[in-house]
Design a protein around this motif. Structure first.
Motif, mmCIF file in Angstrom:
data_model
loop_
_atom_site.group_PDB
_atom_site.id
_atom_site.type_symbol
_atom_site.label_atom_id
_atom_site.label_comp_id
_atom_site.label_asym_id
_atom_site.label_seq_id
_atom_site.Cartn_x
_atom_site.Cartn_y
_atom_site.Cartn_z
ATOM 1 N N ARG A 126 0.822 -1.222 0.000
ATOM 2 C CA ARG A 126 0.000 0.000 0.000
ATOM 3 C C ARG A 126 0.853 1.267 0.000
ATOM 4 N NH1 ARG A 126 -3.112 -2.587 4.165
ATOM 5 N NH2 ARG A 126 -2.086 -1.210 5.660
ATOM 6 N N SER A 127 2.118 1.135 0.351
ATOM 7 C CA SER A 127 2.969 2.305 0.558
ATOM 8 C C SER A 127 3.563 2.816 -0.749
ATOM 9 C CB SER A 127 4.106 1.960 1.527
ATOM 10 O OG SER A 127 3.604 1.513 2.767
ATOM 11 N N ARG A 128 4.090 4.034 -0.671
ATOM 12 C CA ARG A 128 4.771 4.620 -1.816
ATOM 13 C C ARG A 128 6.251 4.216 -1.815
ATOM 14 N NH1 ARG A 128 1.804 8.288 -4.572
ATOM 15 N NH2 ARG A 128 -0.130 8.994 -3.607
ATOM 16 N N LYS A 129 6.949 4.682 -2.820
ATOM 17 C CA LYS A 129 8.308 4.225 -3.086
ATOM 18 C C LYS A 129 9.218 4.292 -1.862
ATOM 19 C CE LYS A 129 12.301 5.459 -5.967
ATOM 20 N NZ LYS A 129 12.776 6.330 -7.062
ATOM 21 N N TYR A 130 9.376 5.465 -1.261
ATOM 22 C CA TYR A 130 10.385 5.622 -0.217
ATOM 23 C C TYR A 130 9.988 4.917 1.071
ATOM 24 C CZ TYR A 130 12.597 8.851 -3.400
ATOM 25 O OH TYR A 130 13.208 9.380 -4.502
ATOM 26 N N LYS A 131 8.702 4.794 1.336
ATOM 27 C CA LYS A 131 8.276 4.028 2.497
ATOM 28 C C LYS A 131 8.524 2.545 2.266
ATOM 29 C CE LYS A 131 4.575 3.631 5.887
ATOM 30 N NZ LYS A 131 3.215 4.033 6.283
ATOM 31 N N ARG A 132 8.348 2.074 1.035
ATOM 32 C CA ARG A 132 8.663 0.682 0.716
ATOM 33 C C ARG A 132 10.145 0.393 0.964
ATOM 34 N NH1 ARG A 132 5.531 -1.407 -4.745
ATOM 35 N NH2 ARG A 132 3.404 -1.082 -4.000
ATOM 36 N N GLU A 184 12.029 -0.206 -7.671
ATOM 37 C CA GLU A 184 10.948 0.788 -7.663
ATOM 38 C C GLU A 184 11.152 1.851 -8.730
ATOM 39 O OE1 GLU A 184 8.119 0.939 -5.909
ATOM 40 O OE2 GLU A 184 8.555 -1.030 -5.072
ATOM 41 N N GLU A 188 8.684 2.661 -11.800
ATOM 42 C CA GLU A 188 8.148 4.009 -12.051
ATOM 43 C C GLU A 188 8.370 4.418 -13.504
ATOM 44 O OE1 GLU A 188 9.905 6.742 -9.357
ATOM 45 O OE2 GLU A 188 8.407 6.408 -7.782
ATOM 46 N N GLN A 191 5.928 2.574 -15.684
ATOM 47 C CA GLN A 191 4.589 3.137 -15.544
ATOM 48 C C GLN A 191 4.477 4.471 -16.272
ATOM 49 O OE1 GLN A 191 1.891 1.585 -14.120
ATOM 50 N NE2 GLN A 191 0.796 3.290 -15.070
#
Length: 417
Positions: A126-132, A184, A188, A191
């Motif tokens: 569910r998290s975005r790139k930097y949190k992942r 990631e 990106e 995408q």
């Protein structure tokens, strides 16, 4: 020098699955389940190779980065791949060195760390790139720390052994950070490339529709007019039915043209302070007779003073489309609930809930995408335009749905100060 070569070899064994995934699997494999299976296989191969060619420190220390393919498989793949890869590590370790202290340590480390990794998997997705990246780095640190602690408990603590393990932990954490960032970033870029392709496709469609729409409409309107003139009272019922179907199909074609034009039309900012509650009342009034044709009752819970900054015509267009879809999702009748209220965190919440056929997770993920529609004869542009309008007002859309139970649209707009 030999240690550096071993380090580079271990990193190469991690690069290969990522390279294969983004250059071959994503291009040629369309089904998500097949992608997950293939990636699990490649991460498994990476684990076996990492364990087969470890880093050798002295006579007793054999270190590798098996945790990184395990992390990738569990975090990106989920429970099944995570358990499979953990079992693969245990079986290969048993075959590699038999039942020994190292084997017991491997089993204990996985028993302690794998449940934690799987616990954070949903948060990771569910998290975005930097949190992942942060989650993956913390989990790799946790894995290494547990490994050092359990090995020390089993074999006893010594300065030389801890020094080697700490160096290994720093290397693993650093490599985890690097490869998650790499993964990631490549994702990106892919995408972004897809978005550019879709944008180019939509731009071409926009130009074509603006050029040809009026030329197509003119003969359609003439044909429709003559069909209405042919509808004579003395005509047989079968011929009347043919004329009715022909007119309906012409109207449907006209609706499709309108959807294309609405999508391609440049937006003009005529936003002002409006009461969403009043707009929602208007939308309900417009669609009440339409809902009765489907034996659907619209129930309202609309509060006062729901002020936002938006274009009223555009807002009505998006709400009409969502509410109309809710009604059409109930071919056997039912109820639709519409609500509008302010929230404590500074938003105006609009809710549209139906008792329709619902959607699967895959359908939910594709909702609002270009050319995706759940209707047999739909283009998908109506819902995409609605999403586009709501986002242009800095709104957020959340959709919950269960098959044969219903769908709930929750729209949040920033409250006008």
């Amino acid at each position: 020098m030999s240690i550096i070569k071993d380090f580079l070899l271990q990193m190469t064994l991690m690069v290969l699955p990522i390279f294969i995934y983004f250059t071959i699997i994503t291009e040629r494999v369309k089904h998500d389940r097949n992608k997950t299976i293939l990636m699990t296989v490649f991460w498994g191969i990476s684990i076996l190779l990492c364990m087969s060619f470890p880093l050798n420190f002295g006579h007793d220390s054999r270190l590798d980065i098996r945790i990184i393919p395990l992390l990738f498989g569990a975090l990106y793949g989920g429970f099944g791949p995570g358990v499979f890869l953990a079992a693969l590590i245990i079986l290969y370790r048993l075959n590699f060195g038999g039942i020994s202290i190292g084997f017991y340590n491997t089993v204990l480390v996985l028993a302690v760390t794998l449940p934690v990794i799987l616990f954070y998997q949903k948060l990771f997705m569910r998290s975005r790139k930097y949190k992942r990246v942060l989650i993956a780095v913390c989990l790799s640190f946790y894995y290494c720390f547990v490994g050092i602690s359990l090995l020390g408990i089993i074999k006893g603590f010594s300065f030389d052994a801890i020094k080697v393990q700490v160096i290994h932990m720093i290397f693993v954490v650093g490599v985890t950070w690097f490869f998650v960032m790499l993964y990631e970033t490549i994702r990106e870029i892919q995408q972004l490339r897809l978005d550019i392709q879709n944008a180019e496709k939509l731009r071409v469609i926009s130009e074509l529709t603006s050029v040809f729409a009026h030329e197509i409409r003119n003969p359609m309107q003439v044909t429709r007019g003559f069909l209405q003139l042919l509808d004579d009272p003395d005509m047989s019922e079968s011929k009347k039915q043919y004329i009715k179907i022909s007119i309906e199909e012409l109207d449907r074609a006209n609706d499709i043209i309108n959807e294309f034009l609405a999508f391609g039309k440049p937006t003009v900012d005529n936003s002002t302070k409006i009461n969403v509650g009043q707009q929602l009342e208007q939308v309900v009034n417009i669609l009440e007779n339409f809902a009765l044709n489907f034996d659907v009752k619209i129930k309202k819970d609309i509060h006062d003073s729901c002020w936002i900054y938006a274009n009223p015509q555009k807002l009505n267009q998006s709400l009409i489309n969502i509410l109309k879809n809710a009604v059409e999702s109930m071919p056997n009748g039912g109820s639709v609930w519409v609500a509008c209220m302010s929230t404590e965190d500074g938003y105006i919440k609009v809710m549209i809930k139906d008792e329709g056929i619902g959607m699967t997770r895959k359908q939910l993920d594709s909702l609002g995408s270009p050319f995706y529609s759940l209707k047999e004869k739909g283009t998908g542009l109506g819902m995409m335009v609605s999403y586009q309008i709501i986002h242009s007002f800095k709104g957020k859309i959340k959709v919950n749905s269960n098959q044969n139970i219903g769908t709930e649209f929750t729209i949040l707009f920033p409250q006008y100060p």
